[in-house]
Design an enzyme around this catalytic site. Structure first.
Site, short mmCIF file in Angstrom:
data_model
loop_
_atom_site.label_atom_id
_atom_site.label_comp_id
_atom_site.label_asym_id
_atom_site.label_seq_id
_atom_site.Cartn_x
_atom_site.Cartn_y
_atom_site.Cartn_z
N SER A 142 0.83 -1.20 0.00
CA SER A 142 0.00 0.00 0.00
C SER A 142 0.87 1.25 0.00
O SER A 142 1.97 1.25 0.57
CB SER A 142 -0.90 0.02 1.24
OG SER A 142 -1.56 1.26 1.38
N TYR A 156 -1.90 -0.05 10.37
CA TYR A 156 -1.93 -0.63 9.02
C TYR A 156 -0.69 -0.21 8.23
O TYR A 156 -0.02 -1.04 7.61
CB TYR A 156 -3.19 -0.17 8.31
CG TYR A 156 -3.30 -0.61 6.87
CD1 TYR A 156 -3.70 -1.90 6.55
CD2 TYR A 156 -3.02 0.26 5.83
CE1 TYR A 156 -3.81 -2.31 5.23
CE2 TYR A 156 -3.14 -0.13 4.51
CZ TYR A 156 -3.53 -1.42 4.21
OH TYR A 156 -3.63 -1.82 2.89
N ALA A 158 2.22 0.75 9.30
CA ALA A 158 3.44 0.13 9.82
C ALA A 158 3.60 -1.29 9.28
O ALA A 158 4.71 -1.72 8.97
CB ALA A 158 3.40 0.12 11.35
N SER A 159 2.49 -2.03 9.18
CA SER A 159 2.58 -3.39 8.65
C SER A 159 3.02 -3.39 7.19
O SER A 159 3.76 -4.27 6.75
CB SER A 159 1.23 -4.11 8.80
OG SER A 159 0.25 -3.62 7.89
N LYS A 160 2.57 -2.39 6.43
CA LYS A 160 2.95 -2.30 5.02
C LYS A 160 4.38 -1.80 4.86
O LYS A 160 5.10 -2.19 3.93
CB LYS A 160 1.97 -1.39 4.27
CG LYS A 160 0.54 -1.91 4.24
CD LYS A 160 0.45 -3.29 3.60
CE LYS A 160 -0.98 -3.75 3.44
NZ LYS A 160 -1.09 -5.06 2.76
N THR A 191 -12.73 -2.05 -2.85
CA THR A 191 -12.78 -3.45 -2.41
C THR A 191 -13.51 -3.50 -1.07
O THR A 191 -13.74 -2.46 -0.44
CB THR A 191 -11.37 -4.05 -2.23
OG1 THR A 191 -10.78 -3.50 -1.03
CG2 THR A 191 -10.47 -3.74 -3.42
#
Length: 250
Positions: A142, A156, A158-160, A191
């Site tokens: 992302s 979110y 940070a995970s990407k 989505t």
């Protein structure tokens, strides 16, 4: 030049797509099948995965139910997959939380789906030599992890960002095995994940005006970029984060 010439063809390739029951994963699986690939799709929801399976074109496809956060199911999935030429790591979870509410439990919840399960799947695919030489790995990441940092998007994002770091590391480490590793980094895409963000339709409409093309992406917009990275047309591309965002980060 032959009328059938197509450097983006996936004919003769076997591609594993995770998170294939909806959204970008579903569209990617369908488009890969249309371009000649034999597709192995996996997700947790059997009913929705079968819906995707029914839309695949051609023959020889497989649908395997698995929760990638469950080590037993992950290992079973690995045991059922044989010699693939590519993998699309598309399973994901979003979360919106202001920083004071970003507890360790929230980080664990999101990282377990977005990062740890994806990396463990890739590790096992490499270690057990399921990914053959000249294969391609594509993470669906992302712009929220590398380009655009929005309020409440810290967990979110940070995970990407972690995916981005490991994508580049894996690109270097797996290059001697002739395995390419890249990512696609979408902006906002229509989505089911949008529903998890807790954003009103008015806020979404306002955000859309920040995009030069005045629309959010569609799953096929991202799927076509993934297919480029899976195909031989990108044989000299590795360690690259491909941004597909309608120009919002310009």
């Amino acid at each position: 030049m032959s009328a059938n010439y197509n450097p983006f063809s996936l004919a003769g390739k076997k591609i594993l797509v995770t998170g294939a029951s909806s959204g970008i994963g579903q569209r990617t699986a369908i488009e890969c099948s249309r371009l000649g690939a034999q597709v192995v799709i996996t997700a947790r929801n059997e009913e929705r995965l079968q819906e995707t399976f029914s839309k695949l074109e051609g023959e020889g496809h497989e649908a395997l139910i698995a929760d990638l956060t469950n080590n037993g199911q992950l290992e079973k999935l690995i045991s059922l997959v044989r010699e693939i030429n590519g993998v699309v790591l598309c399973a994901g979870k979003s979360m919106t939380a202001p920083f004071p509410f970003c507890t360790p439990e929230k980080f664990e919840e999101v990282f377990r789906v977005n990062f740890f399960s994806q990396m463990e799947l890739l590790r096992l695919l490499v270690k057990k030599k399921v990914l053959v030489k000249q294969s391609s790995v594509v993470f669906v990441s992302s712009i929220g992890g590398i380009e655009r940092f929005s309020l409440g998007n810290g967990v979110y994002g940070a995970s990407k960002a972690a995916i981005h770091s490991m994508m580049q590391t894996c690109a270097k480490e797996l290059a001697p095995k002739k395995i390419r590793v890249n990512s696609v980094n979408p902006g906002m895409v229509n989505t089911p994940l949008i529903e998890e963000l807790g954003i009103s339709s008015e806020q979404l409409a306002s955000d859309m005006q920040n995009y030069p093309l005045k629309r959010f992406g569609e799953p096929e917009d991202i799927a076509y970029g993934i297919i480029y990275l899976l195909s031989d047309a990108s044989s000299w591309v590795t360690g690259h984060a491909l941004v597909i965002d309608g120009g919002v980060t310009v």
